[in-house]
Design a protein around this motif. Structure first.
Motif, PDB file in Angstrom:
ATOM      1  N   THR A 214       0.837  -1.204   0.000  1.00  0.00           N
ATOM      2  CA  THR A 214       0.000   0.000   0.000  1.00  0.00           C
ATOM      3  C   THR A 214       0.872   1.253   0.000  1.00  0.00           C
ATOM      4  OG1 THR A 214      -1.745  -1.144   1.232  1.00  0.00           O
ATOM      5  CG2 THR A 214      -1.814   1.266   1.212  1.00  0.00           C
ATOM      6  N   GLU A 215       1.890   1.239   0.871  1.00  0.00           N
ATOM      7  CA  GLU A 215       2.835   2.358   0.906  1.00  0.00           C
ATOM      8  C   GLU A 215       3.631   2.450  -0.391  1.00  0.00           C
ATOM      9  OE1 GLU A 215       2.361   0.145   3.222  1.00  0.00           O
ATOM     10  OE2 GLU A 215       2.477   0.984   5.253  1.00  0.00           O
ATOM     11  N   LEU A 216       3.921   1.305  -0.993  1.00  0.00           N
ATOM     12  CA  LEU A 216       4.646   1.286  -2.269  1.00  0.00           C
ATOM     13  C   LEU A 216       3.833   1.953  -3.370  1.00  0.00           C
ATOM     14  CD1 LEU A 216       7.169   0.228  -3.820  1.00  0.00           C
ATOM     15  CD2 LEU A 216       5.820  -1.815  -4.358  1.00  0.00           C
ATOM     16  N   LYS A 217       2.535   1.638  -3.431  1.00  0.00           N
ATOM     17  CA  LYS A 217       1.659   2.259  -4.434  1.00  0.00           C
ATOM     18  C   LYS A 217       1.599   3.768  -4.232  1.00  0.00           C
ATOM     19  CE  LYS A 217      -3.104   2.397  -6.121  1.00  0.00           C
ATOM     20  NZ  LYS A 217      -4.478   1.835  -5.999  1.00  0.00           N
ATOM     21  N   ASP A 218       1.487   4.186  -2.975  1.00  0.00           N
ATOM     22  CA  ASP A 218       1.428   5.614  -2.673  1.00  0.00           C
ATOM     23  C   ASP A 218       2.711   6.318  -3.113  1.00  0.00           C
ATOM     24  OD1 ASP A 218       0.208   7.973  -1.240  1.00  0.00           O
ATOM     25  OD2 ASP A 218       2.023   7.739  -0.047  1.00  0.00           O
ATOM     26  N   LEU A 219       3.868   5.717  -2.799  1.00  0.00           N
ATOM     27  CA  LEU A 219       5.158   6.306  -3.205  1.00  0.00           C
ATOM     28  C   LEU A 219       5.287   6.339  -4.725  1.00  0.00           C
ATOM     29  CD1 LEU A 219       7.959   7.376  -2.358  1.00  0.00           C
ATOM     30  CD2 LEU A 219       8.767   5.007  -2.356  1.00  0.00           C
ATOM     31  N   TYR A 220       4.842   5.288  -5.375  1.00  0.00           N
ATOM     32  CA  TYR A 220       4.893   5.180  -6.848  1.00  0.00           C
ATOM     33  C   TYR A 220       4.119   6.312  -7.499  1.00  0.00           C
ATOM     34  CZ  TYR A 220       4.863   2.490 -11.310  1.00  0.00           C
ATOM     35  OH  TYR A 220       5.033   2.052 -12.605  1.00  0.00           O
ATOM     36  N   GLN A 221       2.887   6.522  -7.063  1.00  0.00           N
ATOM     37  CA  GLN A 221       2.023   7.516  -7.703  1.00  0.00           C
ATOM     38  C   GLN A 221       2.413   8.941  -7.309  1.00  0.00           C
ATOM     39  OE1 GLN A 221      -2.024   6.263  -6.803  1.00  0.00           O
ATOM     40  NE2 GLN A 221      -2.024   4.845  -8.545  1.00  0.00           N
ATOM     41  N   ARG A 222       2.791   9.134  -6.056  1.00  0.00           N
ATOM     42  CA  ARG A 222       3.185  10.475  -5.628  1.00  0.00           C
ATOM     43  C   ARG A 222       4.480  10.913  -6.312  1.00  0.00           C
ATOM     44  NH1 ARG A 222       0.735  12.056  -0.422  1.00  0.00           N
ATOM     45  NH2 ARG A 222       2.584  13.272   0.088  1.00  0.00           N
ATOM     46  N   SER A 223       5.438  10.011  -6.407  1.00  0.00           N
ATOM     47  CA  SER A 223       6.694  10.356  -7.077  1.00  0.00           C
ATOM     48  C   SER A 223       6.450  10.612  -8.560  1.00  0.00           C
ATOM     49  CB  SER A 223       7.733   9.242  -6.890  1.00  0.00           C
ATOM     50  OG  SER A 223       7.308   8.032  -7.481  1.00  0.00           O
ATOM     51  N   SER A 224       5.533   9.848  -9.149  1.00  0.00           N
ATOM     52  CA  SER A 224       5.242   9.997 -10.569  1.00  0.00           C
ATOM     53  C   SER A 224       4.610  11.353 -10.885  1.00  0.00           C
ATOM     54  CB  SER A 224       4.311   8.874 -11.035  1.00  0.00           C
ATOM     55  OG  SER A 224       3.934   9.066 -12.380  1.00  0.00           O
ATOM     56  N   VAL A 225       3.554  11.703 -10.160  1.00  0.00           N
ATOM     57  CA  VAL A 225       2.849  12.955 -10.462  1.00  0.00           C
ATOM     58  C   VAL A 225       3.723  14.165 -10.139  1.00  0.00           C
ATOM     59  CG1 VAL A 225       1.679  13.219  -8.226  1.00  0.00           C
ATOM     60  CG2 VAL A 225       0.621  14.137 -10.293  1.00  0.00           C
ATOM     61  N   THR A 226       4.481  14.095  -9.046  1.00  0.00           N
ATOM     62  CA  THR A 226       5.349  15.222  -8.682  1.00  0.00           C
ATOM     63  C   THR A 226       6.448  15.417  -9.714  1.00  0.00           C
ATOM     64  OG1 THR A 226       4.924  14.850  -6.318  1.00  0.00           O
ATOM     65  CG2 THR A 226       6.860  16.163  -6.899  1.00  0.00           C
TER      66      THR A 226
ATOM     67  N   VAL B 102       5.061  -3.718 -14.299  1.00  0.00           N
ATOM     68  CA  VAL B 102       4.724  -3.407 -12.908  1.00  0.00           C
ATOM     69  C   VAL B 102       3.219  -3.530 -12.682  1.00  0.00           C
ATOM     70  CG1 VAL B 102       4.673  -1.568 -11.167  1.00  0.00           C
ATOM     71  CG2 VAL B 102       6.741  -1.958 -12.499  1.00  0.00           C
ATOM     72  N   LYS B 103       2.431  -3.115 -13.649  1.00  0.00           N
ATOM     73  CA  LYS B 103       0.975  -3.233 -13.546  1.00  0.00           C
ATOM     74  C   LYS B 103       0.557  -4.688 -13.413  1.00  0.00           C
ATOM     75  CE  LYS B 103      -3.475  -2.585 -13.941  1.00  0.00           C
ATOM     76  NZ  LYS B 103      -4.268  -2.218 -12.735  1.00  0.00           N
ATOM     77  N   LYS B 104       1.138  -5.563 -14.224  1.00  0.00           N
ATOM     78  CA  LYS B 104       0.750  -6.973 -14.210  1.00  0.00           C
ATOM     79  C   LYS B 104       1.217  -7.673 -12.938  1.00  0.00           C
ATOM     80  CE  LYS B 104       0.148  -8.051 -19.103  1.00  0.00           C
ATOM     81  NZ  LYS B 104       0.514  -8.978 -20.212  1.00  0.00           N
ATOM     82  N   ARG B 105       2.408  -7.323 -12.460  1.00  0.00           N
ATOM     83  CA  ARG B 105       2.969  -8.046 -11.314  1.00  0.00           C
ATOM     84  C   ARG B 105       2.545  -7.470  -9.970  1.00  0.00           C
ATOM     85  NH1 ARG B 105       4.002 -12.821 -13.427  1.00  0.00           N
ATOM     86  NH2 ARG B 105       5.376 -12.701 -15.251  1.00  0.00           N
ATOM     87  N   PHE B 106       2.329  -6.153  -9.901  1.00  0.00           N
ATOM     88  CA  PHE B 106       2.001  -5.527  -8.622  1.00  0.00           C
ATOM     89  C   PHE B 106       0.607  -4.898  -8.614  1.00  0.00           C
ATOM     90  CE2 PHE B 106       6.611  -5.629  -8.772  1.00  0.00           C
ATOM     91  CZ  PHE B 106       6.958  -6.033  -7.489  1.00  0.00           C
ATOM     92  N   GLY B 107      -0.019  -4.812  -9.786  1.00  0.00           N
ATOM     93  CA  GLY B 107      -1.365  -4.257  -9.867  1.00  0.00           C
ATOM     94  C   GLY B 107      -1.431  -2.762  -9.643  1.00  0.00           C
ATOM     95  N   ILE B 108      -0.319  -2.056  -9.900  1.00  0.00           N
ATOM     96  CA  ILE B 108      -0.309  -0.603  -9.677  1.00  0.00           C
ATOM     97  C   ILE B 108       0.198   0.122 -10.923  1.00  0.00           C
ATOM     98  CG2 ILE B 108      -0.077  -0.710  -7.179  1.00  0.00           C
ATOM     99  CD1 ILE B 108       2.925  -0.343  -7.462  1.00  0.00           C
ATOM    100  N   LEU B 109      -0.326   1.315 -11.127  1.00  0.00           N
ATOM    101  CA  LEU B 109       0.104   2.192 -12.214  1.00  0.00           C
ATOM    102  C   LEU B 109       0.607   3.506 -11.607  1.00  0.00           C
ATOM    103  CD1 LEU B 109      -2.723   1.748 -14.878  1.00  0.00           C
ATOM    104  CD2 LEU B 109      -0.306   1.217 -15.220  1.00  0.00           C
TER     105      LEU B 109
END
Length: 485
Positions: free
Chosen positions: A289-301, A410-417
């Motif tokens: 859950t924290e990984l998804k948050d870091l992934y998306q926050r780092s991406s948009v920033t 990453v989407k297929k293996r972790f289910g996150i974009l």
């Protein structure tokens, strides 16, 4: 997150300082104090060394970050660190022997199109070796959550020294041959300083009692060689191949255009210094859950910041080229294309950190090798026909394919974009500002024109970002700035 924010901020400042010094060197000192031919030669030497560096490092920098936190007792850590120190020698020593025995063959191959490149094989090899061990000692510092000094050495130290050497060259205090020798010495010196710093953080105790999972570690390192080499090939092989097909002066022109576009990647490079080990920890502890948050926050920033820099570059590029010698002024399309690739890179956030620290790195590394081969083929086809623009197209095609595969994986293996609904809003804002400011120019000196136009663009852009709350991180920083006022 305090240490992440503090070190990310320090790394951003240092990286921008390095790029500022690099901009002075690349855009003004190199172009005026060194002939086009020798500037091209320096670019070729450093590019080939960069391509060799992941091979000579034997994947150790990534391996250190991935496995260091797994070892809890001192004895095992000492054995692991000893392994990390000696591992690069298993490739450095054989390749040094090959370079010695096949010196003439290698020299003739590199100088096939440009005779000036002959005779610099050892310069290339020593710089590559120094780069490799520098990254080893930098990783040594990173695992102790101390990335700022290493980032300073990587981004600022050599550039400041090179600027000083170029000034000495301009005033005829040294000759070109001395400058090239000093370049080699600088990279070796940087490596030694980083070694001393790393050893101060943790002095190695030589132990040949290697970890029980040494086979797994060696396998990972060997595969990382492929992945690291593939990534560098995507970035550097175009300059190497330009040297193989057209006059070396074109490497200088291309290097200037690529440097301008590379400014876009500065925020990514700064943030990755600290998000890489943090991502490794989240994966190790299975905190998805924290990984998804870091992934998306780092991406948009990173997208918000990198896209703004791209916009500023494109809208001011005509004025910027007025400040350079006229022969360097034909690189608009190279900047435009390479810049798009850099923005796409930034949009992926900490994608690389997720992949290289997961159990799925093997498949991706093989894909990276395949794409490195495609990059070389693209360059082989496009450079002879289209010159510098062909090299830029080849790089953009390869990087775009590679990045798209990584996002899907990453989407297929972790289910996150990395992408959120805010991305479309940011793109619309960028297009509106780009169209509005494209035709605006002030009747002033290019520097004043660039400054005024950039300030207006930044104010308008961040006003939209803040109003529509497109990034929590950006809004939090802006709120703090507003409160201070």
């Amino acid at each position: 997150m305090g240490i992440v924010f503090k070190q990310s901020l320090n790394n951003t400042i240092i990286t921008y300082l390095g790029f500022g010094v690099g901009a002075i060197n690349t855009l003004f000192l190199y172009t005026r104090f060194l002939s086009d031919e020798y500037y091209g030669l320096v670019s070729v030497i450093l590019s080939i060394a960069a391509v060799l560096m992941p091979l000579l490092a034997f994947g150790v920098p990534n391996t250190l970050v991935k496995y260091f936190s797994e070892f809890k007792d001192t004895e095992t850590k000492d054995g692991f660190l000893t392994l990390m120190l000696i591992l690069p020698l298993f490739l450095i020593l054989p390749l040094a022997l090959v370079s010695y025995l096949a010196y003439d063959t290698i020299s003739n191959f590199l100088g096939k199109e440009n005779e000036i490149v002959k005779g610099y094989v050892w310069y290339i090899f020593i710089i590559a070796m120094a780069m490799a061990y520098f990254e080893v000692f930098f990783a040594w510092a990173k695992v102790h959550m101390k990335s700022v000094f290493g980032n300073f050495m990587k981004e600022v130290f050599v550039r400041v020294c090179i600027g000083f050497l170029l000034v000495l060259l301009h005033y005829a205090l040294i000759k070109v041959d001395t400058f090239l020798i000093a370049l080699v010495v600088l990279y070796v010196l940087r490596m030694l300083i980083m070694k001393i710093y790393a050893y101060k953080l943790r002095m190695p105790k030589i132990s040949f009692k290697f970890p029980k999972n040494t086979k797994v570690i060696l396998s990972y390192s060997a595969l990382i060689i492929l992945g690291g080499s593939a990534a560098v090939v995507l970035l550097e092989v175009d300059k190497v191949m330009i040297n193989q097909f057209i006059q070396i002066e074109n490497v200088a022109y291309y290097s200037v255009a690529v440097f301008i576009a590379t400014v876009i990647s500065v925020p990514s490079r700064a943030m990755h210094q600290i998000t890489y080990p943090l991502t490794a920890t989240l994966l190790s502890n299975k905190k998805y859950t924290e990984l998804k948050d870091l992934y998306q926050r780092s991406s948009v920033t990173l997208f918000i910041i990198s896209a703004l820099i791209y916009l500023l570059i494109i809208l001011n590029l005509e004025q910027l080229y007025l400040l350079l010698p006229s022969k360097y002024g034909g690189g608009f399309m190279v900047v435009f294309l390479i810049g798009l690739a850099k923005v796409y890179d930034a949009m992926l956030g900490n994608n690389n950190a997720i992949l290289y620290n997961s159990d799925y790195y093997k498949t991706l590394l093989m894909m990276g090798v395949f794409l490195a081969i495609i990059t070389i083929l693209f360059n082989l086809i496009l450079i002879p026909s289209y010159g510098l623009i062909g090299a830029a197209i080849a790089s953009v095609l390869a990087i775009s394919i590679y990045n798209t595969i990584k996002v899907i994986f990453v989407k297929k293996r972790f289910g996150i974009l990395p992408f959120t609904s805010n991305f479309l809003s940011i793109i619309i804002i960028l297009l509106l500002i780009g169209i509005s400011f494209y035709f605006i120019n002030f009747p002033f000196h290019p520097i004043a024109n660039i400054a005024i136009k950039s300030v207006l663009i930044v104010v308008v852009y961040f006003s939209f970002i803040y109003k529509f709350k497109l990034s929590d991180d950006v809004n939090n920083i802006m709120n703090k700035l507003i409160k201070k006022k």
